[in-house]
Design a protein around this motif. Structure first.
Motif, mmCIF file in Angstrom:
data_model
loop_
_atom_site.group_PDB
_atom_site.id
_atom_site.type_symbol
_atom_site.label_atom_id
_atom_site.label_comp_id
_atom_site.label_asym_id
_atom_site.label_seq_id
_atom_site.Cartn_x
_atom_site.Cartn_y
_atom_site.Cartn_z
ATOM 1 N N ALA A 253 11.673 8.840 2.118
ATOM 2 C CA ALA A 253 11.171 8.476 3.442
ATOM 3 C C ALA A 253 10.414 7.153 3.424
ATOM 4 O O ALA A 253 9.768 6.795 4.408
ATOM 5 C CB ALA A 253 10.252 9.579 3.977
ATOM 6 N N LEU A 254 10.515 6.412 2.322
ATOM 7 C CA LEU A 254 9.773 5.155 2.231
ATOM 8 C C LEU A 254 10.201 4.180 3.321
ATOM 9 O O LEU A 254 9.366 3.482 3.908
ATOM 10 C CB LEU A 254 9.983 4.522 0.847
ATOM 11 C CG LEU A 254 9.160 3.267 0.544
ATOM 12 C CD1 LEU A 254 7.668 3.561 0.646
ATOM 13 C CD2 LEU A 254 9.496 2.736 -0.849
ATOM 14 N N GLY A 255 11.499 4.140 3.617
ATOM 15 C CA GLY A 255 11.963 3.269 4.695
ATOM 16 C C GLY A 255 11.392 3.674 6.036
ATOM 17 O O GLY A 255 11.028 2.813 6.858
ATOM 18 N N VAL A 256 11.294 4.981 6.275
ATOM 19 C CA VAL A 256 10.696 5.470 7.517
ATOM 20 C C VAL A 256 9.235 5.052 7.599
ATOM 21 O O VAL A 256 8.761 4.561 8.634
ATOM 22 C CB VAL A 256 10.812 7.007 7.608
ATOM 23 C CG1 VAL A 256 10.088 7.526 8.857
ATOM 24 C CG2 VAL A 256 12.264 7.441 7.630
ATOM 25 N N ASN A 257 8.505 5.234 6.519
ATOM 26 C CA ASN A 257 7.078 4.917 6.529
ATOM 27 C C ASN A 257 6.822 3.421 6.681
ATOM 28 O O ASN A 257 5.905 3.017 7.402
ATOM 29 C CB ASN A 257 6.429 5.448 5.244
ATOM 30 C CG ASN A 257 6.243 6.952 5.276
ATOM 31 O OD1 ASN A 257 5.861 7.509 6.305
ATOM 32 N ND2 ASN A 257 6.541 7.626 4.173
ATOM 33 N N ILE A 258 7.617 2.596 6.003
ATOM 34 C CA ILE A 258 7.436 1.152 6.144
ATOM 35 C C ILE A 258 7.787 0.717 7.563
ATOM 36 O O ILE A 258 7.074 -0.092 8.178
ATOM 37 C CB ILE A 258 8.285 0.395 5.105
ATOM 38 C CG1 ILE A 258 7.701 0.604 3.709
ATOM 39 C CG2 ILE A 258 8.347 -1.091 5.436
ATOM 40 C CD1 ILE A 258 8.508 -0.035 2.592
ATOM 41 N N THR A 259 8.884 1.250 8.093
ATOM 42 C CA THR A 259 9.273 0.894 9.461
ATOM 43 C C THR A 259 8.187 1.279 10.459
ATOM 44 O O THR A 259 7.829 0.496 11.342
ATOM 45 C CB THR A 259 10.592 1.593 9.836
ATOM 46 O OG1 THR A 259 11.626 1.172 8.943
ATOM 47 C CG2 THR A 259 10.998 1.268 11.267
ATOM 48 N N ASP A 260 7.645 2.483 10.301
ATOM 49 C CA ASP A 260 6.680 2.998 11.263
ATOM 50 C C ASP A 260 5.285 2.431 11.054
ATOM 51 O O ASP A 260 4.649 1.928 11.987
ATOM 52 C CB ASP A 260 6.644 4.522 11.151
ATOM 53 C CG ASP A 260 5.922 5.175 12.323
ATOM 54 O OD1 ASP A 260 5.859 4.567 13.395
ATOM 55 O OD2 ASP A 260 5.430 6.304 12.160
ATOM 56 N N MET A 261 4.781 2.498 9.814
ATOM 57 C CA MET A 261 3.385 2.149 9.552
ATOM 58 C C MET A 261 3.160 0.676 9.252
ATOM 59 O O MET A 261 2.057 0.168 9.458
ATOM 60 C CB MET A 261 2.857 2.998 8.395
ATOM 61 C CG MET A 261 2.810 4.486 8.699
ATOM 62 S SD MET A 261 2.280 5.475 7.276
ATOM 63 C CE MET A 261 0.600 4.888 7.051
ATOM 64 N N ALA A 262 4.174 -0.009 8.746
ATOM 65 C CA ALA A 262 4.000 -1.427 8.420
ATOM 66 C C ALA A 262 4.576 -2.326 9.505
ATOM 67 O O ALA A 262 3.896 -3.236 9.997
ATOM 68 C CB ALA A 262 4.652 -1.743 7.066
ATOM 69 N N ILE A 263 5.820 -2.074 9.902
ATOM 70 C CA ILE A 263 6.488 -2.980 10.839
ATOM 71 C C ILE A 263 6.009 -2.757 12.269
ATOM 72 O O ILE A 263 5.554 -3.696 12.939
ATOM 73 C CB ILE A 263 8.016 -2.810 10.747
ATOM 74 C CG1 ILE A 263 8.503 -3.097 9.332
ATOM 75 C CG2 ILE A 263 8.715 -3.729 11.746
ATOM 76 C CD1 ILE A 263 9.955 -2.745 9.088
ATOM 77 N N VAL A 264 6.105 -1.519 12.748
ATOM 78 C CA VAL A 264 5.755 -1.246 14.151
ATOM 79 C C VAL A 264 4.296 -1.579 14.424
ATOM 80 O O VAL A 264 3.973 -2.272 15.404
ATOM 81 C CB VAL A 264 6.048 0.228 14.504
ATOM 82 C CG1 VAL A 264 5.480 0.564 15.886
ATOM 83 C CG2 VAL A 264 7.544 0.487 14.478
ATOM 84 N N VAL B 198 0.839 -1.206 0.000
ATOM 85 C CA VAL B 198 0.000 0.000 0.000
ATOM 86 C C VAL B 198 0.875 1.258 0.000
ATOM 87 O O VAL B 198 0.659 2.190 -0.777
ATOM 88 C CB VAL B 198 -0.939 0.007 1.218
ATOM 89 C CG1 VAL B 198 -1.685 1.340 1.314
ATOM 90 C CG2 VAL B 198 -1.941 -1.137 1.128
ATOM 91 N N LEU B 199 1.869 1.290 0.872
ATOM 92 C CA LEU B 199 2.745 2.462 0.966
ATOM 93 C C LEU B 199 3.518 2.681 -0.325
ATOM 94 O O LEU B 199 3.738 3.830 -0.744
ATOM 95 C CB LEU B 199 3.707 2.289 2.144
ATOM 96 C CG LEU B 199 3.062 2.294 3.536
ATOM 97 C CD1 LEU B 199 4.090 1.918 4.595
ATOM 98 C CD2 LEU B 199 2.469 3.661 3.849
ATOM 99 N N LEU B 200 3.928 1.593 -0.957
ATOM 100 C CA LEU B 200 4.656 1.717 -2.226
ATOM 101 C C LEU B 200 3.749 2.292 -3.310
ATOM 102 O O LEU B 200 4.155 3.188 -4.058
ATOM 103 C CB LEU B 200 5.183 0.344 -2.641
ATOM 104 C CG LEU B 200 6.126 0.317 -3.857
ATOM 105 C CD1 LEU B 200 7.375 1.124 -3.570
ATOM 106 C CD2 LEU B 200 6.485 -1.118 -4.222
ATOM 107 N N MET B 201 2.521 1.802 -3.404
ATOM 108 C CA MET B 201 1.575 2.325 -4.385
ATOM 109 C C MET B 201 1.281 3.805 -4.131
ATOM 110 O O MET B 201 1.242 4.619 -5.042
ATOM 111 C CB MET B 201 0.263 1.527 -4.329
ATOM 112 C CG MET B 201 0.355 0.087 -4.792
ATOM 113 S SD MET B 201 0.780 -0.089 -6.546
ATOM 114 C CE MET B 201 2.527 -0.462 -6.416
#
Length: 350
Positions: A105-116, A90-93
């Motif tokens: 900031a994709l790594g930040v968003n994946i770390t925060d919104m997907a992983i955490v 979703v974040l990539l799209m």
């Protein structure tokens, strides 16, 4: 909570990119154990549904809105590893097609919104399931609490990342207080959406819900016109009421309606992060998105003047692109699992 370019400096963005890449690699491997012939088709749909619901900002306070993050919903429906992949898709799209969330900031968003959100919510969910009576109601309650806690958890994670790599000199204490405060309110909306969705799927196809695997109901007997529990410990699997194809079709239809029509009525107020960033001054070095010239930037179709039609078309395109991309990823993961389990891949003599 999509972090734009310029909020976090390059070194920390690079580190979170490595963390995100590592988590995705681990999740690809872990998803092979979670996905089967029942859940693999559902995973792509879950990604598309999260995309659609994220377009529906809801008001949480004066001048502030929130939207679904989706980590808890994905983890409970299709498993934590697959959930990380769902939200990442979703974040990539969103980042590539809609200029929502910075590319650096994709790594930040994946770390925060997907992983955490996924890891935290699923840990809470499993902990509650172990101590509560196992049934539909307790699973729904567990989903509510897990989703509720995941949002302020993500707010804390962002604050920590900003404390290390923020590009402006602001009071981290004030940022933390503001972020956690508003995201507790957003968490209530997240919890309601998650609990309603999980409860609805459990009601019709509990066997498709990863977090409900093994759900049993007491065998009932009719005695003197009344239903009573059968003696002993007899239990039977909860019966499915709708076909998998029916669930998939209904979910896709709901996603298209939400993104293509209901999204027009979403709150136009800035979301929690945008509001805090403006109030606390952490958006001073925000950069223009690299995909700002995209034909779908800002969730509208370029050169379509009617706002309702433009936004609706963008939402429908987004749902379609996400379900295709997500289904492709999960089909490949499922195929890899099948290949690994085939006789040719097993050691000789097994």
């Amino acid at each position: 909570m999509h972090v734009p370019d310029g909020f976090i400096n390059a070194p920390v963005s690079a580190v979170t990119g490595v963390v995100a890449a590592g988590a995705i690699a681990v999740s690809l491997k872990g998803a092979r154990r979670e996905l089967d012939e029942k859940t693999a088709p559902l995973a792509g749909l879950v990604a598309a549904f999260i995309f659609a619901v994220q377009m529906l900002n809801f008001p949480v306070a004066a001048g502030t809105s929130g939207h679904l993050l989706g980590g808890a919903l994905a983890a409970i429906l299709v498993g934590p590893f697959t959930g990380v992949l769902c939200v990442s898709v979703v974040l990539l799209m969103q980042g590539i097609l809609f200029a929502d969330g910075g590319l650096t900031a994709l790594g930040v968003n994946i770390t925060d919104m997907a992983i955490v959100t996924t890891v935290l919510s699923y840990a809470v969910f499993r902990g509650l399931v172990k101590v509560l009576p196992r049934g539909r109601r307790s699973l729904t309650v567990s989903a509510f609490v897990a989703a509720l806690l995941s949002v302020p958890g993500a707010a804390v994670a962002f604050t920590l990342i900003y404390a290390v790599g923020g590009t402006t000199d602001v009071s981290i204490t004030k940022v933390a207080t503001a972020m956690i405060g508003v995201h507790v309110l957003i968490g209530l909306g997240e919890a309601a959406i998650t609990a309603l969705t999980v409860g609805a799927v459990i009601a019709v196809r509990p066997d498709l819900v990863y977090g409900a695997r093994g759900l049993r109901q007491r065998l009932k007997l009719r005695v003197n016109g009344e239903l009573v529990d059968a003696p002993g410990t007899v239990a039977v699997p909860v019966a499915a009421r709708t076909s998998r194809r029916g669930v998939w079709a209904a979910g896709l239809a709901a996603s298209l309606v939400l993104a293509g029509f209901v999204s027009f009525y979403a709150s136009a107020s800035p979301d929690g992060l945008e509001k805090v960033a403006h109030d606390q001054g952490i958006d001073k070095k925000a950069e223009e998105h690299a995909a700002s010239g995209s034909p779908l930037a800002d969730y509208g179709v370029k050169d379509v003047s009617d706002a309702r039609i433009s936004g609706g078309l963008a939402g429908v395109i987004g749902v379609g692109a996400t379900v295709v991309a997500g289904s492709g990823v999960f089909w490949a993961v499922r195929r890899r699992r099948t290949a690994d389990a085939s006789p040719a891949s097993l050691p000789e003599g097994v």
